[in-house]
Design a protein around this motif. Structure first.
Motif, PDB file in Angstrom:
ATOM      1  N   ARG A 172      49.377  51.405  49.812  1.00 42.78           N
ATOM      2  CA  ARG A 172      48.338  50.506  50.342  1.00 42.78           C
ATOM      3  C   ARG A 172      48.990  49.403  51.164  1.00 42.78           C
ATOM      4  N   ARG A 173      48.272  48.988  52.199  1.00 41.32           N
ATOM      5  CA  ARG A 173      48.763  47.912  53.066  1.00 41.32           C
ATOM      6  C   ARG A 173      47.577  47.073  53.519  1.00 41.32           C
ATOM      7  N   ALA A 174      47.707  45.752  53.374  1.00 42.26           N
ATOM      8  CA  ALA A 174      46.664  44.829  53.822  1.00 42.26           C
ATOM      9  C   ALA A 174      47.064  44.225  55.161  1.00 42.26           C
ATOM     10  N   ARG A 175      46.059  43.865  55.938  1.00 45.82           N
ATOM     11  CA  ARG A 175      46.282  43.194  57.223  1.00 45.82           C
ATOM     12  C   ARG A 175      44.967  42.589  57.692  1.00 45.82           C
ATOM     13  N   LYS A 176      45.055  41.798  58.756  1.00 50.73           N
ATOM     14  CA  LYS A 176      43.857  41.252  59.398  1.00 50.73           C
ATOM     15  C   LYS A 176      43.653  41.962  60.727  1.00 50.73           C
ATOM     16  N   VAL A 177      42.403  42.070  61.130  1.00 51.97           N
ATOM     17  CA  VAL A 177      42.079  42.657  62.422  1.00 51.97           C
ATOM     18  C   VAL A 177      42.438  41.654  63.517  1.00 51.97           C
ATOM     19  N   ALA A 178      43.243  42.085  64.462  1.00 52.87           N
ATOM     20  CA  ALA A 178      43.667  41.229  65.576  1.00 52.87           C
ATOM     21  C   ALA A 178      42.609  41.235  66.680  1.00 52.87           C
ATOM     22  N   PHE A 179      42.524  40.128  67.405  1.00 54.53           N
ATOM     23  CA  PHE A 179      41.573  40.027  68.522  1.00 54.53           C
ATOM     24  C   PHE A 179      41.827  41.122  69.553  1.00 54.53           C
ATOM     25  N   ALA A 180      43.100  41.422  69.820  1.00 55.24           N
ATOM     26  CA  ALA A 180      43.445  42.436  70.829  1.00 55.24           C
ATOM     27  C   ALA A 180      42.959  43.829  70.449  1.00 55.24           C
ATOM     28  N   ASP A 181      42.596  44.026  69.194  1.00 53.89           N
ATOM     29  CA  ASP A 181      42.114  45.338  68.738  1.00 53.89           C
ATOM     30  C   ASP A 181      40.613  45.507  68.889  1.00 53.89           C
ATOM     31  N   THR A 182      39.935  44.486  69.395  1.00 51.98           N
ATOM     32  CA  THR A 182      38.483  44.564  69.533  1.00 51.98           C
ATOM     33  C   THR A 182      38.097  44.903  70.974  1.00 51.98           C
ATOM     34  N   ARG A 230      45.997  53.240  64.730  1.00 48.31           N
ATOM     35  CA  ARG A 230      47.228  52.421  64.736  1.00 48.31           C
ATOM     36  C   ARG A 230      47.450  51.771  63.380  1.00 48.31           C
ATOM     37  N   TYR A 231      46.373  51.287  62.756  1.00 49.24           N
ATOM     38  CA  TYR A 231      46.504  50.691  61.425  1.00 49.24           C
ATOM     39  C   TYR A 231      47.035  51.726  60.432  1.00 49.24           C
ATOM     40  N   VAL A 232      46.534  52.946  60.540  1.00 45.42           N
ATOM     41  CA  VAL A 232      47.001  54.018  59.651  1.00 45.42           C
ATOM     42  C   VAL A 232      48.474  54.312  59.926  1.00 45.42           C
ATOM     43  N   GLU A 233      48.849  54.367  61.202  1.00 46.87           N
ATOM     44  CA  GLU A 233      50.244  54.648  61.545  1.00 46.87           C
ATOM     45  C   GLU A 233      51.178  53.535  61.042  1.00 46.87           C
ATOM     46  N   GLU A 234      50.782  52.286  61.189  1.00 49.83           N
ATOM     47  CA  GLU A 234      51.592  51.176  60.674  1.00 49.83           C
ATOM     48  C   GLU A 234      51.781  51.304  59.164  1.00 49.83           C
ATOM     49  N   THR A 235      50.716  51.664  58.481  1.00 49.17           N
ATOM     50  CA  THR A 235      50.789  51.849  57.024  1.00 49.17           C
ATOM     51  C   THR A 235      51.708  53.005  56.684  1.00 49.17           C
ATOM     52  N   GLU A 236      51.585  54.080  57.432  1.00 54.15           N
ATOM     53  CA  GLU A 236      52.457  55.243  57.233  1.00 54.15           C
ATOM     54  C   GLU A 236      53.928  54.861  57.406  1.00 54.15           C
ATOM     55  N   HIS A 237      54.244  54.076  58.423  1.00 53.59           N
ATOM     56  CA  HIS A 237      55.632  53.672  58.664  1.00 53.59           C
ATOM     57  C   HIS A 237      56.170  52.827  57.511  1.00 53.59           C
ATOM     58  N   GLU A 238      55.343  51.939  56.976  1.00 59.03           N
ATOM     59  CA  GLU A 238      55.780  51.155  55.818  1.00 59.03           C
ATOM     60  C   GLU A 238      55.958  52.038  54.588  1.00 59.03           C
ATOM     61  N   PHE A 239      55.114  53.035  54.450  1.00 60.26           N
ATOM     62  CA  PHE A 239      55.227  54.000  53.347  1.00 60.26           C
ATOM     63  C   PHE A 239      56.563  54.733  53.435  1.00 60.26           C
ATOM     64  N   TYR A 242      47.932  63.903  54.601  1.00 63.50           N
ATOM     65  CA  TYR A 242      47.451  62.819  53.765  1.00 63.50           C
ATOM     66  C   TYR A 242      46.076  62.380  54.212  1.00 63.50           C
ATOM     67  N   THR A 243      45.361  61.794  53.288  1.00 65.23           N
ATOM     68  CA  THR A 243      44.071  61.197  53.608  1.00 65.23           C
ATOM     69  C   THR A 243      44.266  59.689  53.704  1.00 65.23           C
ATOM     70  N   PHE A 244      43.362  59.060  54.415  1.00 62.46           N
ATOM     71  CA  PHE A 244      43.401  57.600  54.526  1.00 62.46           C
ATOM     72  C   PHE A 244      41.999  57.039  54.408  1.00 62.46           C
ATOM     73  N   ALA A 245      41.943  55.807  53.923  1.00 61.70           N
ATOM     74  CA  ALA A 245      40.686  55.068  53.851  1.00 61.70           C
ATOM     75  C   ALA A 245      40.969  53.629  54.257  1.00 61.70           C
ATOM     76  N   VAL A 246      40.060  53.071  55.034  1.00 59.73           N
ATOM     77  CA  VAL A 246      40.166  51.676  55.466  1.00 59.73           C
ATOM     78  C   VAL A 246      38.975  50.936  54.873  1.00 59.73           C
ATOM     79  N   HIS A 247      39.276  49.921  54.063  1.00 60.79           N
ATOM     80  CA  HIS A 247      38.238  49.135  53.396  1.00 60.79           C
ATOM     81  C   HIS A 247      38.274  47.679  53.850  1.00 60.79           C
ATOM     82  N   HIS A 278      44.634  52.581  52.814  1.00 57.39           N
ATOM     83  CA  HIS A 278      45.150  53.317  51.663  1.00 57.39           C
ATOM     84  C   HIS A 278      45.447  54.755  52.085  1.00 57.39           C
ATOM     85  N   LEU A 279      46.690  55.188  51.909  1.00 55.54           N
ATOM     86  CA  LEU A 279      47.111  56.560  52.185  1.00 55.54           C
ATOM     87  C   LEU A 279      47.328  57.292  50.874  1.00 55.54           C
ATOM     88  N   VAL A 280      46.956  58.574  50.830  1.00 59.03           N
ATOM     89  CA  VAL A 280      47.224  59.419  49.669  1.00 59.03           C
ATOM     90  C   VAL A 280      47.717  60.768  50.161  1.00 59.03           C
TER      91      VAL A 280
END
Length: 114
Positions: free
Chosen positions: A9-19, A32-41, A91-96, A78-80
């Motif tokens: 699991r990885r927490a973050r805030k949504v950046a303005f540039a992503d809107t 991109r959020y999933v990929e960043e989480t994957e890299h930390e995993f 893997y599956t992912f969920a963004v909450h 969250h990646l599983v």
């Protein structure tokens, strides 16, 4: 290296540039959020995402968008690990956002040699 059921699991805030112009997260930002989480995993496990003679390209991605995200929202990705093959991982992912499911999907990556 990976086993079925491994998760991260990885927490973050949504950046303005992503809107986008509507003020909502652009659909590609979720991936991109999933990929960043994957890299930390990978890093947590002492594994490299890319090397001089190998890499992990994506060969399949699917994503269902359930609720919008906006600038400043605090989210968790969250990646599983679901399936581990000889050279591939699915893997599956969920963004909450809090208890609300905002996006979910899956990704298949394959280790390839140079």
């Amino acid at each position: 290296m990976f086993q079925q059921g491994d998760d991260f699991r990885r927490a973050r805030k949504v950046a303005f540039a992503d809107t986008d112009a509507s003020g909502r997260v652009h659909f590609t930002a979720i991936l991109r959020y999933v990929e960043e989480t994957e890299h930390e995993f990978f890093a947590q496990r002492g594994e490299a995402v890319i090397g001089d003679d190998f890499g992990w390209p994506r060969v399949h991605v699917d994503c269902d968008y359930r609720a919008p995200l906006r600038f400043g929202d605090e989210i968790e990705v969250h990646l599983v690990v679901q399936v581990v093959g000889r050279t591939s991982v699915k893997y599956t992912f969920a963004v909450h956002k809090g208890a609300q499911l905002c996006a979910e999907g899956s990704m298949v990556i394959v280790r390839v040699e140079a």
